[in-house]
Write an enzyme that holds these catalytic residues in place. Structure first.
Site, PDB file in Angstrom:
ATOM      1  CE  LYS A  99       1.401   5.560   7.960  1.00 26.31           C
ATOM      2  NZ  LYS A  99       0.014   5.318   8.271  1.00 26.31           N
TER       3      LYS A  99
ATOM      4  CG  ASP B 266       5.829   4.197   0.731  1.00 26.34           C
ATOM      5  OD1 ASP B 266       6.062   5.075   1.592  1.00 26.34           O
ATOM      6  OD2 ASP B 266       4.687   3.879   0.364  1.00 26.34           O
TER       7      ASP B 266
ATOM      8  CE1 TYR C 103      -3.797   2.348   0.444  1.00 22.83           C
ATOM      9  CE2 TYR C 103      -2.527   3.292   2.241  1.00 22.83           C
ATOM     10  CZ  TYR C 103      -3.595   3.354   1.361  1.00 22.83           C
ATOM     11  OH  TYR C 103      -4.447   4.430   1.405  1.00 22.83           O
TER      12      TYR C 103
HETATM   13  N1  PMP Z   1       2.770   4.479   2.078  1.00 26.02           N
HETATM   14  C1  PMP Z   1       2.720   3.622   3.110  1.00 26.02           C
HETATM   15  C2  PMP Z   1       3.776   2.568   3.237  1.00 26.02           C
HETATM   16  C3  PMP Z   1       1.680   3.717   4.043  1.00 26.02           C
HETATM   17  O1  PMP Z   1       1.622   2.845   5.058  1.00 26.02           O
HETATM   18  C4  PMP Z   1       0.705   4.720   3.887  1.00 26.02           C
HETATM   19  C5  PMP Z   1      -0.450   4.884   4.865  1.00 26.02           C
HETATM   20  N2  PMP Z   1      -0.626   3.943   5.807  1.00 26.02           N
HETATM   21  C6  PMP Z   1       0.818   5.591   2.806  1.00 26.02           C
HETATM   22  C7  PMP Z   1       1.861   5.453   1.925  1.00 26.02           C
HETATM   23  C8  PMP Z   1      -0.192   6.674   2.606  1.00 26.02           C
HETATM   24  O2  PMP Z   1      -0.014   7.654   3.559  1.00 26.02           O
HETATM   25  P1  PMP Z   1      -1.235   8.637   3.933  1.00 26.02           P
HETATM   26  O3  PMP Z   1      -2.252   7.812   4.621  1.00 26.02           O
HETATM   27  O4  PMP Z   1      -0.579   9.674   4.808  1.00 26.02           O
HETATM   28  O5  PMP Z   1      -1.716   9.213   2.643  1.00 26.02           O
END
Ligand code: PMP
Length: 431
Positions: free
Chosen positions: A266, A238, A143
């Site tokens: 985050k 990521d 994700y």
């Molecule tokens: N990349 C990863 C690895 C994530 O875990 C998340 C959200 N859990 C995102 C991108 C997306 O981040 P956001 O919810 O701040 O848009």
């Protein structure tokens, strides 16, 4: 903050105004009902009916200092004294950029955006622009946020809700996303053999954190590094979850691999909305206004977020991450001990302060194996834990997180709750 009405009334109202009663799908999954929270303090949140809950979700990752850390609050309050949005450069943006880049990309540059989603969206665009190629490789079950270019075969709530690929994503977008198998050395090799010259970049969660927790097999990230280099593609790590959680240098430092582009989110916003893209200057300078790869945002580099992020990272620099890791290790020991005694089959994956347990399977090193776990039983475990005043994610496909304010008291509380909860599901699993 005071709540008006009973949980039932509030949820009914929420459902009439908010889609599904929430603003992000995973929040609807908590059982027996979505949590209604009016306060967070340290490692605890407070539901209007259930009261104090030990929080091992922590906003799905950002709150590595727990809720309402005094130093973060102080810096946020100071920032607000001076107004909270300028639409101009604020010095605090430079301070946070300097600090992050020192660990993540020395000599490089960073662009702050407002979410992990925006970060990966820009990273993908940048990789395409830099290489002049269209195809992006992502891993099945990974994700990277909620935008079209990565919402193909996606994990997290997308998988949980049975919609790993959302309706509304044009075929032409999905066609430019190649889905490979995480932790499968040959599969990714084959992808590069077949499409090497068309691939702009590989985007990877260094530790999968949206299909439970699945660490990379030894050498897998290095394998991606070699293949991307060989074929002139970029490696996008990521690190929205792993950044400043696996150590100050994130997964790059932890696994000894260097990415071309790192996406962050985050933790670097201290609990306020944030995302960031970091990379070497030759890549980053392609972004507007220096270059032509478009990115802009009314709230990019928001001064309050920057102040919260800076305060958070300074606390981590000073205090380190060991308390969070110790608590997670203690949770791991408790889970293993209790499940072993109950003769419940399980796999448990932990990397530093992120972990997840999979019931009814013995080894999980791929999303395919994770999906063979007994998801329903996990959901019952979550519900039973909640009854004992301890929050773990409602979905098998999220990660349990700990913070640096998880201490002895929290470990004991987790242990008591887990013994009771696991005892109950033990009865169910053999029923
Ligand atoms: N990349 C990863 C690895 C994530 O875990 C998340 C959200 N859990 C995102 C991108 C997306 O981040 P956001 O919810 O701040 O848009």
């Amino acid at each position: 903050m005071e709540a008006k009405g009973t949980p039932r009334e509030i949820l009914r109202e929420a459902e009439s105004f908010l889609v599904g009663g929430v603003n992000s799908p995973v929040r609807a999954l908590t059982k027996p009902r979505p949590l209604i929270v009016t306060k967070g303090e340290g490692p605890y949140i407070y539901d209007i009916e259930y009261g104090e809950l030990l929080d091992n979700v922590l906003g799905y990752g950002p709150l590595i200092l727990g809720h309402r850390h005094p130093e973060v609050q102080e810096e946020v309050e100071k920032a607000i004294e001076n107004g909270w949005l300028y639409g101009a450069l604020a010095p605090v943006e430079v301070d946070l950029a300097r600090l992050i880049l020192r660990y993540v990309k020395p000599g490089g540059k960073i662009r702050f955006v407002n979410s992990g989603t925006e970060a990966t969206m820009l990273a993908v665009r940048l990789a395409r622009a830099y290489t002049g190629r269209d195809k992006i490789v992502k891993f099945d079950g990974a994700y990277h946020g909620a935008h079209d270019h990565v919402l193909v075969a996606a994990g997290s709530a997308a998988t949980h809700l049975g919609a790993p690929q959302s309706p509304g994503i044009p075929k032409c977008v999905a066609e430019n996303v190649i889905v490979a198998e995480y932790n499968d050395f040959e599969d990714i090799e084959r992808v590069f053999q077949d499409h090497g010259s068309e691939i702009a970049g590989v985007i990877v969660e260094p530790v999968m954190g949206n299909f439970g927790v699945i660490p990379p097999r030894k050498g897998f990230l290095q394998h991606l590094r070699r293949l991307t280099r060989k074929h002139g593609a970029l490696l996008i790590l990521d690190e929205v979850i792993t950044g400043f959680r696996l150590g100050m240098r994130g997964a790059q430092g932890y696994y000894g691999v260097e990415a071309d582009i790192v996406t962050l989110g985050k933790i670097i916003g201290g609990g306020f909305p944030v995302g960031a893209v970091a990379g070497n200057s030759d890549i980053m300078d392609m972004i507007t206004p220096k270059g032509k790869v478009f990115n802009a945002g009314t709230f990019n580099g928001h001064p309050v977020t920057m102040a919260a992020g800076l305060a958070t990272l300074r606390v981590l620099e000073r205090e380190g991450l060991s308390k969070a890791v110790e608590a997670a290790k203690a949770f791991e020991d408790i889970i293993r001990d209790v499940l072993d005694k109950l003769n419940i089959e399980y796999a448990l994956n932990r990397v530093e302060s992120m972990l997840q347990v999979f019931l009814g399977v013995t080894n999980v090193d791929s999303p395919r194996k994770a999906s063979m776990a007994n998801r329903k039983l996990y959901e019952r475990l979550h519900e039973e834990m909640l009854r004992q005043g301890v929050l773990i994610p409602p979905s098998q496909y999220e990660s349990i997180f700990t913070s640096i304010v998880h201490g002895v008291r929290e470990v004991e509380r987790f242990q008591e709750a887990f013994r009771v909860a696991a005892g109950r599901i033990g009865g169910w699993s053999s029923a």
